[in-house]
Design an enzyme around this catalytic site. Structure first.
Site, PDB file in Angstrom:
ATOM      1  N   ASP A  25       6.760 102.422  13.917  1.00 52.47           N
ATOM      2  CA  ASP A  25       7.857 103.270  14.389  1.00 52.47           C
ATOM      3  C   ASP A  25       7.883 103.237  15.921  1.00 52.47           C
ATOM      4  OD1 ASP A  25       9.584 105.285  15.063  1.00 52.47           O
ATOM      5  OD2 ASP A  25       8.512 106.874  13.972  1.00 52.47           O
ATOM      6  N   GLU A  73      -3.857  94.182  42.286  1.00 54.33           N
ATOM      7  CA  GLU A  73      -5.022  93.821  41.479  1.00 54.33           C
ATOM      8  C   GLU A  73      -4.681  92.626  40.596  1.00 54.33           C
ATOM      9  OE1 GLU A  73      -6.064  96.373  38.101  1.00 54.33           O
ATOM     10  OE2 GLU A  73      -4.592  97.797  38.861  1.00 54.33           O
ATOM     11  N   CYS A  95      -5.582 100.328  40.505  1.00 51.51           N
ATOM     12  CA  CYS A  95      -4.260 100.864  40.881  1.00 51.51           C
ATOM     13  C   CYS A  95      -4.288 101.734  42.126  1.00 51.51           C
ATOM     14  CB  CYS A  95      -3.677 101.666  39.727  1.00 51.51           C
ATOM     15  SG  CYS A  95      -3.541 100.718  38.225  1.00 51.51           S
ATOM     16  N   THR A 108       1.846  98.744  27.258  1.00 51.08           N
ATOM     17  CA  THR A 108       1.818  99.339  28.605  1.00 51.08           C
ATOM     18  C   THR A 108       1.810  98.266  29.691  1.00 51.08           C
ATOM     19  OG1 THR A 108      -0.599  99.530  28.761  1.00 51.08           O
ATOM     20  CG2 THR A 108       0.552 101.342  27.704  1.00 51.08           C
ATOM     21  N   HIS A 124      -0.022 108.498  39.409  1.00 52.54           N
ATOM     22  CA  HIS A 124      -0.114 107.111  38.941  1.00 52.54           C
ATOM     23  C   HIS A 124       0.334 107.102  37.478  1.00 52.54           C
ATOM     24  CE1 HIS A 124      -1.361 103.282  37.613  1.00 52.54           C
ATOM     25  NE2 HIS A 124      -2.355 103.746  36.880  1.00 52.54           N
ATOM     26  N   LYS A 127       0.527 114.322  30.693  1.00 52.84           N
ATOM     27  CA  LYS A 127      -0.801 114.860  30.331  1.00 52.84           C
ATOM     28  C   LYS A 127      -1.535 115.331  31.592  1.00 52.84           C
ATOM     29  CE  LYS A 127      -1.647 111.645  26.432  1.00 52.84           C
ATOM     30  NZ  LYS A 127      -1.877 112.454  25.248  1.00 52.84           N
ATOM     31  N   ASN A 160       3.911  99.574  33.324  1.00 53.86           N
ATOM     32  CA  ASN A 160       2.873  99.770  34.343  1.00 53.86           C
ATOM     33  C   ASN A 160       3.052  98.735  35.452  1.00 53.86           C
ATOM     34  OD1 ASN A 160       0.632 100.598  35.769  1.00 53.86           O
ATOM     35  ND2 ASN A 160      -0.850 100.285  34.109  1.00 53.86           N
ATOM     36  N   SER A 179      -8.618 102.571  38.167  1.00 55.92           N
ATOM     37  CA  SER A 179      -9.766 102.488  37.267  1.00 55.92           C
ATOM     38  C   SER A 179     -10.980 101.932  37.985  1.00 55.92           C
ATOM     39  CB  SER A 179      -9.432 101.574  36.086  1.00 55.92           C
ATOM     40  OG  SER A 179      -8.595 102.261  35.195  1.00 55.92           O
TER      41      SER A 179
END
Ligand code: HMG
Length: 388
Positions: A29, A77, A109, A150, A231, A240, A274, A307
């Site tokens: 979905d 990167e 990033c 992503t 970011h 979130k 991204n 990261s």
């Protein structure tokens, strides 16, 4: 003296895949992508596009309005050479003149924010200096991996000067560094490795660490920050993060109020995917161009995460008259005019990139953009203008 961002320009690759195509091919979905991770599309580079062509397209817009740039900082990167800076290729394509220092920066990033901080230092030492920062990345994960939806590609270029016309960057920052392996790309791989769920937790933990240091160093109260820019590996991550920050800061805002503080910053990233180093500044551009409120004088909170991990919380204040400097119509057209590709075409291109690694080859003229990567001769990458 105030220092900050005086101009901000955008570019992306000239093809796009709708995530409906990916969901259909996977038999799932599309709500998982459109709603669950908050992404509708991802930019896909033509075979003759990369970080240099996108970076040059963004930077060319800045150079139309200014000269006298003596420093070019290229944050990425997805570097194309282990030694030579991608910035030197852009410098050559744009004919920037020999009296310029050019360097590439890397920390996942985060490095565009490092470039911004270094640029502020250069201008603080000599207020006549102008520093061009380019952040350009192609986010690539293995086909059929959790990170595949992503992926994406985009570049921004921004000019750092004294008495900035767009956003003044304030001096207080909060930092957080932790030696972890949530996401990384070994030298022998062209696609990133990621521990997906762990990376989400690491991002949120770093936000708390950076925010707490920002507060302990005398940063602005949460209530004095009108908008937030995060970011965005996928836009739901920013949602979130903002929910988490509201909780940490004890801000009693309902869901709609929280979303109103970030919604405009998500719109462009939702369609590029991204863009690693560029993503937070694509978010800033999206906020400035698409927020209906007049943001003159408004304080923006920035959370930059790379990261591995290095992150920073800092703030900026939007300058009056900022809207006159934006290229909103052009940027909307850049997104709308991408060539739509289907799933099998996208997969073929993804695989081809790995096949040609290490060999000399020519790329056919394909991009509809102004710069193209023409191929490799004797291990040297060749770039040219397309005339578009
Ligand atoms: P996953 O595990 O396949 O997805 O991939 P999931 O099962 O967790 O589902 C994702 C969300 O969709 C969930 O929502 C589901 O409930 C929802 P959540 O619980 O999280 O709120 N969902 C649906 N919603 C509506 N309708 C449906 C439906 N189905 C499911 N039908 C994962 C998720 C993030 C792990 C994956 O995309 C991934 O590995 N991404 C790459 C890593 C990444 O982006 N990490 C972010 C933090 S690290 C970072 O930002 C740095 C980075 O940019 C690199 C750098 O610094 O250089 C990555």
């Amino acid at each position: 003296m105030t220092i900050g961002i005086s101009d901000l320009a955008f570019a992306t690759s000239h093809q796009v895949l709708d995530l409906q195509q990916l969901a259909d091919a996977q038999g799932i979905d599309v709500g998982k992508y459109y709603i669950g991770i908050g992404q509708s599309q991802m930019s896909v580079p033509f075979a003759d596009e990369d970080i240099v062509t996108m970076g040059a397209e963004a930077a060319a817009q800045i150079l139309e309005r200014t000269d006298g740039i003596r420093t070019l900082l290229f944050a990425t990167e997805s570097g194309i050479d282990q030694s030579k800076s991608a910035g030197v290729f852009v410098h050559g394509l744009l004919g920037m003149g020999e009296h310029c220092r050019v360097v590439e920066l890397k920390q996942a990033c985060y490095s565009a924010t490092a470039a911004l901080q270094f640029a502020l230092g250069i201008v603080a030492r000599d207020a006549s200096e102008k520093v061009l920062v380019i952040a350009s990345d192609v986010a690539r994960y293995a086909l059929d991996s959790s990170g595949e939806p992503t992926q994406g590609a985009a570049a921004v270029a921004f000019l750092v000067t004294a008495d900035p016309a767009l956003v003044e960057i304030e001096p207080v920052t909060g930092l957080h560094t932790d030696d972890i392996h949530d996401f990384w790309r070994p030298n022998y791989l062209s696609t990133a490795l990621v521990d997906g769920k762990y990376s989400l937790a690491a991002y949120l933990g770093a936000l708390e660490g950076a925010w707490n240091e920002y507060q302990s160093r005398g940063g602005a109260d949460f209530a004095d920050i009108a908008r937030f820019c995060y970011h965005q590996p996928f836009t739901k991550m920013a949602v979130k993060a903002h929910d988490r920050l509201c909780k940490i800061a004890g801000a009693e805002l309902d869901k709609d109020q929280r979303l109103a503080q970030i919604a405009a910053s998500l719109e462009m990233n939702r369609r590029t995917g991204n863009s690693y180093t560029a993503s937070i500044y694509v978010g800033l551009l999206s906020l400035l161009e698409r927020d209906e409120a007049d943001l003159s004088g408004a304080r923006i909170g920035f959370f930059s995460y790379g990261s591995g991990s290095v992150s920073e919380f800092f703030t900026g204040v939007v300058r009056p008259g900022y809207r006159e400097l934006l290229r909103a119509t052009r940027d909307a057209a850049t997104l709308d005019n991408r060539v739509v590709v289907d799933h099998s075409h996208y997969r073929r291109l993804h695989a081809q990139l790995d096949e040609v690694q290490g060999s000399d080859y020519e790329t056919g003229a394909a991009t509809t953009g102004p710069f193209r990567f023409a191929g490799v001769v004797d291990h040297v990458r060749r770039y040219e203008r397309t005339g578009a």
